[in-house]
Design an enzyme around this catalytic site. Structure first.
Site, PDB file in Angstrom:
ATOM      1  N   ASP A 159       0.835  -0.881  -0.017  1.00  0.00           N
ATOM      2  CA  ASP A 159       0.000   0.073  -0.072  1.00  0.00           C
ATOM      3  C   ASP A 159       1.017   1.371   0.031  1.00  0.00           C
ATOM      4  OD1 ASP A 159      -2.553   1.288   0.192  1.00  0.00           O
ATOM      5  OD2 ASP A 159      -1.780   1.896   2.156  1.00  0.00           O
ATOM      6  N   GLU A 217      -1.698  -1.442  -6.092  1.00  0.00           N
ATOM      7  CA  GLU A 217      -3.193  -0.911  -6.376  1.00  0.00           C
ATOM      8  C   GLU A 217      -3.248  -0.300  -7.461  1.00  0.00           C
ATOM      9  OE1 GLU A 217      -6.460   0.298  -3.003  1.00  0.00           O
ATOM     10  OE2 GLU A 217      -4.298   1.503  -3.147  1.00  0.00           O
ATOM     11  N   ASP A 240      -2.959   1.216   7.060  1.00  0.00           N
ATOM     12  CA  ASP A 240      -2.213   0.701   5.962  1.00  0.00           C
ATOM     13  C   ASP A 240      -1.886  -0.772   5.862  1.00  0.00           C
ATOM     14  OD1 ASP A 240      -2.185   3.608   5.266  1.00  0.00           O
ATOM     15  OD2 ASP A 240      -0.506   3.980   6.342  1.00  0.00           O
TER      16      ASP A 240
END
Ligand SMILES: [Zn+2]
Length: 308
Positions: A37, A129, A226
């Site tokens: 992340d 992502e 996170d």
């Protein structure tokens, strides 16, 4: 020859044929998937530590080179603004500013290369992502028709995002995954990775960016926001067929790059027109997990993730 800051760079392009590994090593395989992340507080939060049994490596610290250099930069820029146009002093001051900017860029580049190599050599799959930097760092001020709210805060956030350079992180991961036998997996950008519990799938629709700890009302999980997102990314990202190991031609990455000089490389996949990541609205066709429902299929990586 190209000049950047106070240095001259020569680029040498050569064609080298290399055998690219077509599968991960046993060691990479044993460590499985790492979810990343990319963020503001840290350069990245991982779903499992970079170094086994060292929980401090769950977070890759953002060195914030620009922040540290900001005071120095402000000083030299002030000096520049006090000089007379066209003067020799101005030329000198200008050179000092350019040099400082360049040093910051070089350090950031080195950090990123170290991290992306570690990630792609230690794990079989690197999951990220589908996030768009251009959209996220849109102008803080907005337009006259739609003026931005919280201009100062947004400007600060933009600085942090650009300092951490997630776009470059991702470009390097894409190249290096193919060099070191690992694979890149991407999570759909509409998937609510921050708002979903990585253990049971419950969703917290009211989670704001200021809340740093994720608390699950359904299963009682307390976890760093996170880390939770990184675990969701690891468990739900899908391998992209075009990014399988061995599809990138040798020499398409670092070999074209003289030390420290940023060279624009042709994008492996067009991402320029991705829109801003928003978790609260999903386009038709994507199926994010339903609010408060557990995931339909059991999560295969969950047990592994829970070890930490
Ligand atoms: Zn839960």
């Amino acid at each position: 020859m190209a000049r950047a800051g106070h240095r001259w760079y020569a680029s040498v392009l050569c064609k080298v044929t290399t055998e690219l590994p077509d599968k991960p090593t046993g060691r990479q395989h044993a460590r499985g998937t790492v979810g990343i992340d990319a963020g503001v507080k840290y350069l990245a939060a991982l779903s499992q530590p970079l170094t086994p049994d060292d929980p401090t490596t769950l977070f890759l610290i953002n060195p914030r080179h620009i922040r540290r250099a900001e005071k120095r930069l402000a000083k030299v820029q002030r000096a520049l603004s006090r000089t007379q146009k066209g003067s020799a002093r101005r030329t000198k001051a200008h050179r000092r500013v350019a040099r400082l900017h360049h040093e910051v860029a070089e350090r950031r580049d080195t950090t990123l290369h170290t991290i992306t190599k570690q990630l792609t050599t230690r794990f079989a799959t690197v999951a990220i992502e589908g996030l768009n930097v251009a959209g996220m760092t849109g102008s803080a001020r907005g337009t006259t028709a739609a003026p931005g709210k919280h201009v100062r805060q947004k400007a600060g956030l933009n600085r942090s995002i650009l300092d951490a350079a997630p776009g470059e992180l991702r470009r390097q991961l894409t190249c290096k995954a193919s060099w070191y036998g690992s694979q890149l997996a991407v999570l759909d950008r509409w998937w609510p990775s921050s708002k979903t519990c990585s253990t049971c799938g419950w969703q917290n629709p009211r989670l704001t960016l200021a809340v740093r700890t994720f608390h699950c009302d359904a299963c009682g999980l307390w976890i760093d926001r996170d880390t939770n997102a990184a675990r969701n990314i690891a468990a739900n990202a899908v391998l992209s067929g075009t990014q399988r190991a061995g599809t990138v031609a040798p020499g398409s990455g670092e070999t074209q790059k003289a030390r420290g000089v940023p060279v624009r490389l042709p994008a492996l996949r067009g991402r320029k027109h991705e829109t801003k990541k928003r978790e609260d609205t999903a386009p038709p066709g994507t199926v994010p997990p339903r609010r408060s429902d557990p995931p339909t299929s059991p999560n295969p990586r969950q047990e592994q993730a829970n070890l930490f």
